[in-house]
Design an enzyme around this catalytic site. Sequence first.
Site, short mmCIF file in Angstrom:
data_model
loop_
_atom_site.label_atom_id
_atom_site.label_comp_id
_atom_site.label_asym_id
_atom_site.label_seq_id
_atom_site.Cartn_x
_atom_site.Cartn_y
_atom_site.Cartn_z
N SER A 129 0.86 -1.19 0.00
CA SER A 129 0.00 0.00 0.00
C SER A 129 0.89 1.24 0.00
O SER A 129 2.06 1.16 0.41
CB SER A 129 -0.85 0.00 1.28
OG SER A 129 -1.49 1.24 1.47
N TYR A 142 -2.69 -1.05 10.55
CA TYR A 142 -2.53 -1.20 9.10
C TYR A 142 -1.21 -0.59 8.62
O TYR A 142 -0.44 -1.21 7.89
CB TYR A 142 -3.72 -0.51 8.42
CG TYR A 142 -3.82 -0.71 6.92
CD1 TYR A 142 -4.48 -1.81 6.39
CD2 TYR A 142 -3.29 0.23 6.04
CE1 TYR A 142 -4.59 -1.98 5.01
CE2 TYR A 142 -3.40 0.06 4.66
CZ TYR A 142 -4.06 -1.04 4.15
OH TYR A 142 -4.17 -1.20 2.79
N1 LIG Z 1 -8.54 -0.83 -1.63
C1 LIG Z 1 -7.51 -0.02 -1.46
O1 LIG Z 1 -7.62 1.21 -1.56
C2 LIG Z 1 -6.15 -0.56 -1.17
C3 LIG Z 1 -5.07 0.32 -1.30
C4 LIG Z 1 -3.80 -0.15 -1.04
C5 LIG Z 1 -3.62 -1.48 -0.66
N2 LIG Z 1 -4.68 -2.31 -0.54
C6 LIG Z 1 -4.42 -3.67 -0.13
O2 LIG Z 1 -4.88 -4.56 -1.12
C7 LIG Z 1 -5.24 -5.80 -0.52
C8 LIG Z 1 -6.63 -6.21 -1.00
O3 LIG Z 1 -7.54 -5.21 -0.60
P1 LIG Z 1 -8.97 -4.98 -1.29
O4 LIG Z 1 -9.18 -3.52 -1.31
O5 LIG Z 1 -9.09 -5.76 -2.54
O6 LIG Z 1 -9.90 -5.57 -0.13
P2 LIG Z 1 -11.22 -6.49 -0.16
O7 LIG Z 1 -11.84 -6.30 1.18
O8 LIG Z 1 -12.03 -6.24 -1.38
O9 LIG Z 1 -10.58 -7.95 -0.28
C9 LIG Z 1 -9.76 -8.49 0.74
C10 LIG Z 1 -9.99 -9.99 0.79
O10 LIG Z 1 -9.12 -10.55 1.81
C11 LIG Z 1 -9.85 -11.58 2.44
N3 LIG Z 1 -9.34 -11.87 3.78
C12 LIG Z 1 -9.38 -11.04 4.86
N4 LIG Z 1 -8.92 -11.70 5.95
C13 LIG Z 1 -8.59 -12.96 5.54
C14 LIG Z 1 -8.09 -14.10 6.22
N5 LIG Z 1 -7.86 -14.10 7.54
N6 LIG Z 1 -7.85 -15.22 5.50
C15 LIG Z 1 -8.12 -15.26 4.16
N7 LIG Z 1 -8.61 -14.21 3.48
C16 LIG Z 1 -8.85 -13.08 4.16
C17 LIG Z 1 -11.27 -11.04 2.51
O11 LIG Z 1 -12.21 -12.09 2.76
C18 LIG Z 1 -11.43 -10.37 1.17
O12 LIG Z 1 -11.99 -11.23 0.19
C19 LIG Z 1 -5.14 -5.60 0.99
O13 LIG Z 1 -3.92 -6.12 1.48
C20 LIG Z 1 -5.16 -4.09 1.13
O14 LIG Z 1 -4.49 -3.66 2.29
C21 LIG Z 1 -5.94 -1.88 -0.80
#
Ligand SMILES: NC(=O)c1ccc[n+]([C@@H]2O[C@H](COP(=O)([O-])OP(=O)(O)OC[C@H]3O[C@@H](n4cnc5c(N)ncnc54)[C@H](O)[C@@H]3O)[C@@H](O)[C@H]2O)c1
Length: 247
Positions: A129, A142
């Site tokens: 991130s 986070y």
């Molecule tokens: N959305 C953003 O703006 C953003 C920005 C930077 C980084 N990220 C990172 O990208 C990654 C994905 O985020 P996203 O936005 O697609 O989120 P999202 O909530 O759409 O998807 C995250 C997925 O992780 C799964 N998950 C959570 N805990 C879990 C566990 N204990 N075991 C197995 N699966 C688990 C959830 O069930 C979900 O399907 C994350 O690491 C997040 O920190 C997101």
Amino acid sequence: MSERAAIVTGSASGIGRAVVDRLVADGWQVLGVDLEEPDLKGAEGLGADLTTREGNKAAVDIALQHFGRIDLVVPNAGFQYVAPVEEFPEERWDALLAILLTSPFLLAKYSWEALRAAPEGGRFIPVASAHALAASPYKAGYVSAKHGVLGLVKTLALEGATDGITAAAVCPGYVRTPLVEKQIADQAKAHGISEDRVIEEVILTPHARKDLIEPSDVADVVAFLTTPAGRTFTGAPVTMDMGWTAR
Ligand SMILES: NC(=O)c1ccc[n+]([C@@H]2O[C@H](COP(=O)([O-])OP(=O)(O)OC[C@H]3O[C@@H](n4cnc5c(N)ncnc54)[C@H](O)[C@@H]3O)[C@@H](O)[C@H]2O)c1
């Protein structure tokens, strides 16, 4: 040569699902892992809790059972929790560190031998991130975990260098996914302002360009990092944050 094989975690939703779709379109064999077994087109699915050692071990074991090889690991599963530090629940801190930092470490540890054997060089590409590089208030767990995963990536790049393994951390700004949609409500509560104001004044404030990133943009960057030129990013944050960290 048989198709290259990848593990992608957090693949039921958002960025993880987009990465699976892109890798499948590019001809990869993919195991997508999420808390509940994800229903993925053209990919295998596994239900596992990646906050546990057993869950991470199962992901690697099942990938090897299905494909007999692992060329790429994309630790991506995660969640966000927003609260001022003095109210931050210790259990949420533990869970954030477990999914965002310890799971990538365990996946690297358990898949390292397979990555070393990958004919075109193993790749370890966590979705970190912009919060691996810069902080925001109310996100102690986070931000700390994301800074930590960048440290892990740097370490693995050094350890993997002589074995053809590369490691790079994808560092997006805000991406249009359920994780961000949930933060809008949480931030409204933490800052005591309306959800509309959160989008304008909190969510997009750090972006120089005032638009959200799409999950497919992140998938495109992951796909690029799997190409031969991608090896040159080893040990580095691959920043895609709409100008956030340019300030
Ligand atoms: N959305 C953003 O703006 C953003 C920005 C930077 C980084 N990220 C990172 O990208 C990654 C994905 O985020 P996203 O936005 O697609 O989120 P999202 O909530 O759409 O998807 C995250 C997925 O992780 C799964 N998950 C959570 N805990 C879990 C566990 N204990 N075991 C197995 N699966 C688990 C959830 O069930 C979900 O399907 C994350 O690491 C997040 O920190 C997101």
